[in-house]
Design a protein around this motif. Structure first.
Motif, PDB file in Angstrom:
ATOM      1  N   GLN A 396      -5.682   2.744   6.560  1.00 51.69           N
ATOM      2  CA  GLN A 396      -6.225   1.402   6.365  1.00 51.69           C
ATOM      3  C   GLN A 396      -5.165   0.428   5.863  1.00 51.69           C
ATOM      4  O   GLN A 396      -5.386  -0.787   5.854  1.00 51.69           O
ATOM      5  N   LEU A 397      -4.005   0.955   5.454  1.00 57.44           N
ATOM      6  CA  LEU A 397      -2.894   0.068   5.114  1.00 57.44           C
ATOM      7  C   LEU A 397      -2.507  -0.791   6.315  1.00 57.44           C
ATOM      8  O   LEU A 397      -2.080  -1.942   6.155  1.00 57.44           O
ATOM      9  N   PHE A 398      -2.683  -0.249   7.516  1.00 60.83           N
ATOM     10  CA  PHE A 398      -2.396  -1.034   8.721  1.00 60.83           C
ATOM     11  C   PHE A 398      -3.469  -2.112   8.925  1.00 60.83           C
ATOM     12  O   PHE A 398      -3.170  -3.197   9.434  1.00 60.83           O
ATOM     13  N   ASN A 399      -4.722  -1.818   8.524  1.00 57.41           N
ATOM     14  CA  ASN A 399      -5.754  -2.851   8.560  1.00 57.41           C
ATOM     15  C   ASN A 399      -5.430  -3.987   7.595  1.00 57.41           C
ATOM     16  O   ASN A 399      -5.671  -5.162   7.887  1.00 57.41           O
ATOM     17  N   VAL A 400      -4.884  -3.610   6.423  1.00 56.86           N
ATOM     18  CA  VAL A 400      -4.487  -4.625   5.449  1.00 56.86           C
ATOM     19  C   VAL A 400      -3.347  -5.466   6.006  1.00 56.86           C
ATOM     20  O   VAL A 400      -3.347  -6.697   5.886  1.00 56.86           O
ATOM     21  N   TRP A 401      -2.382  -4.808   6.609  1.00 59.17           N
ATOM     22  CA  TRP A 401      -1.229  -5.518   7.153  1.00 59.17           C
ATOM     23  C   TRP A 401      -1.643  -6.498   8.258  1.00 59.17           C
ATOM     24  O   TRP A 401      -1.118  -7.602   8.364  1.00 59.17           O
ATOM     25  N   ARG A 402      -2.649  -6.094   9.061  1.00 58.66           N
ATOM     26  CA  ARG A 402      -3.123  -6.959  10.147  1.00 58.66           C
ATOM     27  C   ARG A 402      -4.019  -8.089   9.650  1.00 58.66           C
ATOM     28  O   ARG A 402      -4.263  -9.044  10.373  1.00 58.66           O
ATOM     29  N   GLY A 403      -4.519  -7.970   8.425  1.00 61.75           N
ATOM     30  CA  GLY A 403      -5.378  -9.015   7.880  1.00 61.75           C
ATOM     31  C   GLY A 403      -6.857  -8.730   7.986  1.00 61.75           C
ATOM     32  O   GLY A 403      -7.679  -9.570   7.611  1.00 61.75           O
ATOM     33  N   ASP A 404      -7.233  -7.539   8.485  1.00 55.50           N
ATOM     34  CA  ASP A 404      -8.649  -7.175   8.555  1.00 55.50           C
ATOM     35  C   ASP A 404      -9.213  -6.859   7.180  1.00 55.50           C
ATOM     36  O   ASP A 404     -10.399  -7.093   6.918  1.00 55.50           O
ATOM     37  N   MET A 405      -8.333  -6.294   6.318  1.00 59.53           N
ATOM     38  CA  MET A 405      -8.778  -5.840   5.005  1.00 59.53           C
ATOM     39  C   MET A 405      -7.802  -6.340   3.945  1.00 59.53           C
ATOM     40  O   MET A 405      -6.774  -6.951   4.263  1.00 59.53           O
ATOM     41  N   VAL A 431     -15.436 -12.300   1.073  1.00 58.77           N
ATOM     42  CA  VAL A 431     -14.028 -11.922   0.930  1.00 58.77           C
ATOM     43  C   VAL A 431     -13.718 -10.767   1.865  1.00 58.77           C
ATOM     44  O   VAL A 431     -14.622 -10.108   2.395  1.00 58.77           O
ATOM     45  N   ARG A 432     -12.430 -10.509   2.071  1.00 62.56           N
ATOM     46  CA  ARG A 432     -12.030  -9.367   2.890  1.00 62.56           C
ATOM     47  C   ARG A 432     -12.417  -8.062   2.194  1.00 62.56           C
ATOM     48  O   ARG A 432     -12.261  -7.937   0.984  1.00 62.56           O
ATOM     49  N   PRO A 433     -12.910  -7.084   2.940  1.00 70.07           N
ATOM     50  CA  PRO A 433     -13.173  -5.774   2.324  1.00 70.07           C
ATOM     51  C   PRO A 433     -11.866  -5.123   1.899  1.00 70.07           C
ATOM     52  O   PRO A 433     -10.792  -5.459   2.412  1.00 70.07           O
ATOM     53  N   GLY A 434     -11.951  -4.197   0.965  1.00 66.86           N
ATOM     54  CA  GLY A 434     -10.738  -3.614   0.397  1.00 66.86           C
ATOM     55  C   GLY A 434     -10.634  -2.107   0.582  1.00 66.86           C
ATOM     56  O   GLY A 434     -11.631  -1.416   0.807  1.00 66.86           O
ATOM     57  N   MET A 435      -9.409  -1.613   0.485  1.00 63.31           N
ATOM     58  CA  MET A 435      -9.185  -0.173   0.491  1.00 63.31           C
ATOM     59  C   MET A 435      -9.739   0.463  -0.773  1.00 63.31           C
ATOM     60  O   MET A 435     -10.176   1.613  -0.769  1.00 63.31           O
ATOM     61  N   THR A 436      -9.677  -0.284  -1.866  1.00 64.06           N
ATOM     62  CA  THR A 436     -10.243   0.173  -3.123  1.00 64.06           C
ATOM     63  C   THR A 436     -10.960  -0.998  -3.765  1.00 64.06           C
ATOM     64  O   THR A 436     -10.767  -2.149  -3.364  1.00 64.06           O
ATOM     65  N   GLY A 437     -11.794  -0.709  -4.735  1.00 59.48           N
ATOM     66  CA  GLY A 437     -12.558  -1.764  -5.390  1.00 59.48           C
ATOM     67  C   GLY A 437     -13.197  -1.265  -6.664  1.00 59.48           C
ATOM     68  O   GLY A 437     -12.956  -0.132  -7.096  1.00 59.48           O
ATOM     69  N   LEU A 438     -14.035  -2.098  -7.248  1.00 63.32           N
ATOM     70  CA  LEU A 438     -14.665  -1.734  -8.517  1.00 63.32           C
ATOM     71  C   LEU A 438     -15.524  -0.483  -8.382  1.00 63.32           C
ATOM     72  O   LEU A 438     -15.541   0.368  -9.269  1.00 63.32           O
ATOM     73  N   TRP A 439     -16.252  -0.368  -7.277  1.00 66.96           N
ATOM     74  CA  TRP A 439     -17.146   0.795  -7.168  1.00 66.96           C
ATOM     75  C   TRP A 439     -16.356   2.082  -6.996  1.00 66.96           C
ATOM     76  O   TRP A 439     -16.763   3.136  -7.460  1.00 66.96           O
ATOM     77  N   GLN A 440     -15.186   1.999  -6.327  1.00 66.72           N
ATOM     78  CA  GLN A 440     -14.383   3.207  -6.153  1.00 66.72           C
ATOM     79  C   GLN A 440     -13.839   3.726  -7.477  1.00 66.72           C
ATOM     80  O   GLN A 440     -13.786   4.926  -7.701  1.00 66.72           O
ATOM     81  N   VAL A 441     -13.417   2.826  -8.371  1.00 67.60           N
ATOM     82  CA  VAL A 441     -12.843   3.263  -9.642  1.00 67.60           C
ATOM     83  C   VAL A 441     -13.912   3.479 -10.703  1.00 67.60           C
ATOM     84  O   VAL A 441     -13.599   3.842 -11.831  1.00 67.60           O
TER      85      VAL A 441
END
Length: 486
Positions: A396-405, A431-441
């Motif tokens: 998903q780092l590639f999704n972040v790089w492309r601007g999807d996430m 907002v853009r969805p994230g690889m991590t977030g409040l619910w994950q931590v």
């Protein structure tokens, strides 16, 4: 309504544990003293070994005279700044702000004092002592806070709490206090208005009396803190008179307005004519879409892709070698403003996983929301360790790089989930969805769907770059501990 004699045992473990709270200021003082002495020794050695400001006075001579005075003055500055008040320990940023500001003031006073007294204090020692000392004090307070919160989770250092207000408002406050168990409140009971003759609230909190009988209830049930929620008093004059009565009982008073899930940065209290007005700034989700966060995502994802390149290659080989199936699992997810995108993950399930999904829904009684189950039979052997350490999500780092996430944000939902969103849940799409977030931590798959939505909405409404950095830091700990990952 008469007062009930519930929870009035004067020798109860909770009451005995609450008395230990009085030792927290002294504990904080001793920790600060130990840190200052240790930092002083480090500064002496560092000044000598680094050989900075060689023209200054002999460090041992100057520190022997000024060292104890600096320590005493520093401790006094923290005390005068409220750094040893019992109510600041264990929660909130106020404790850290007071310690930090006191450190700056102490440094200024020490410098000015030495200048006025024409005392030749080693400049190298001065710089090392305060540049190391202030962060060290903050770390000491952080360690103390972690110890306090751990003790509270195990039943120590807790406070007996009464909540006054209407039953619905009492339940709102109680829900937060129970959810955030590290705050250390044991809810003894509720005090409701005189017209309410119920024996308990909807969540099962016993009603111990009327909200007009707060003083008597505190004495009968040995409460340490009383929360005044909505509906607790009919007029401000009534609350003022109640506070006058409570000042002789050494009880902590907290006013809990009907304001939840709003960060402290958005709340400002400004007294006007003796009336404390709570000003709430607008939600900050629009700030999360600006160029600063996008630049951070672009730079961060690029660096992480380079750093994890060997792991990405190794994982791809493992997935391919297991069953010769595709390396990546591509799934359509919903992004910012409802736009669909292809979310990348390393494949962790068997090739026919989607075909077996309906049967698992029927088997587990799935009704909607995020579908997760422990010991999912569709997960492959390499998929188990990939999921355990969240390595499957690295593509998903590639999704972040492309601007999807984004690196940090709400969980990217499935289109079928979005179709069932109500107006509140739809705010996640601002907002853009994230690889991590409040619910994950905060628990990852161990959280309920409703709790995950609540945390995502909190993030959307209270976004800040500082919060993003904190979440990224906490993500590392959550992944290494494998909390809620399956």
């Amino acid at each position: 309504m008469t007062l009930l004699s519930v929870g009035g045992d004067r020798t109860s473990p909770s009451r005995a544990a609450s008395r230990m709270l009085h030792a927290l200021p002294l504990t904080g003082l001793l920790i600060d003293l130990a840190v200052m002495v240790g930092v002083g020794l480090i500064a002496i050695v560092g000044r000598r070994e680094l050989d900075i400001f060689t023209a200054s006075a002999n460090v041992e001579h100057s520190v022997t005279v000024a060292g104890p005075l600096i320590i005493l003055g520093w401790l006094a500055t923290i005390a005068l700044g409220g750094g040893y008040k019992a109510d600041i320990f264990g929660a909130g940023m106020d404790e850290y702000k007071r310690v930090f500001n006191s450190g700056l003031i102490a440094a200024g006073l020490a410098g000015v004092g030495c200048y006025l007294a024409k005392f030749d204090l080693s400049r190298g020692f001065f710089l090392l002592a305060f540049s190391i000392g202030v962060p060290a004090l903050l770390l000491g307070r952080l360690a103390l806070r972690r110890a306090i919160q751990t003790a509270r989770k195990h039943g120590s250092l807790r406070q007996r709490a009464l909540i006054a207000g209407s039953r619905s408002h009492v339940d709102e406050v109680a829900t937060v206090l129970r959810r955030e168990g590290w705050l250390g409140y044991d809810i003894v009971g509720a005090l409701t208005p005189e017209y309410d003759l119920s024996e308990e609230t909807a969540t099962g909190i016993p009603v111990l009396g009327n909200s007009s009988d707060v003083t008597a209830a505190i004495t009968a049930h040995e409460a340490d803190v009383v929360f005044f929620a909505g509906g607790s008093v009919g007029a401000s004059s009534q609350l003022r008179k109640t506070l006058w009565q409570l000042e002789r009982h050494h009880v902590q008073v907290v006013v809990a307005p009907s304001v939840t899930d709003i960060s402290s940065e958005r709340i400002k209290i400004r007294p006007v004519g003796g009336l404390p007005l709570i000003h709430i700034e607008p939600p900050t989700w629009s700030d999360a879409s600006r160029w600063g966060k996008r630049t951070f995502d672009l730079v961060g994802s690029s660096l992480l892709i380079l750093a994890f390149a060997p792991l990405l290659a190794f994982t791809a080989l493992q997935v391919k070698a297991h069953d010769r199936g595709p390396v990546f699992f591509r799934q359509i997810r919903t992004g910012k403003d409802g736009e669909a995108f292809s979310c990348l993950k390393f494949r962790t399930m068997c090739v026919d996983a989607e075909a077996r999904l309906a049967a698992l829904h029927a088997q587990t009684g799935y009704t909607g929301g995020l579908f997760k189950m422990q010991d999912d039979p569709r997960v492959t052997r390499p998929g188990r360790w990939l999921r355990r350490f969240s390595i499957d999500e690295l593509p998903q780092l590639f999704n972040v790089w492309r601007g999807d996430m984004s690196l940090v944000g709400p969980r990217p939902p499935l289109p079928i989930e979005v179709e069932k969103y109500d107006a509140d849940a739809s705010r996640r799409l601002h907002v853009r969805p994230g690889m991590t977030g409040l619910w994950q931590v905060s628990g990852r798959s161990d959280l309920t769907y409703a709790e995950a939505i609540r945390l995502d909405l909190y993030y959307v409404d209270n976004w800040s770059m500082v919060q993003d950095l904190a979440i990224l830091t906490r993500t590392l700990g959550a992944v290494l501990a494998s909390r809620g990952a399956y």
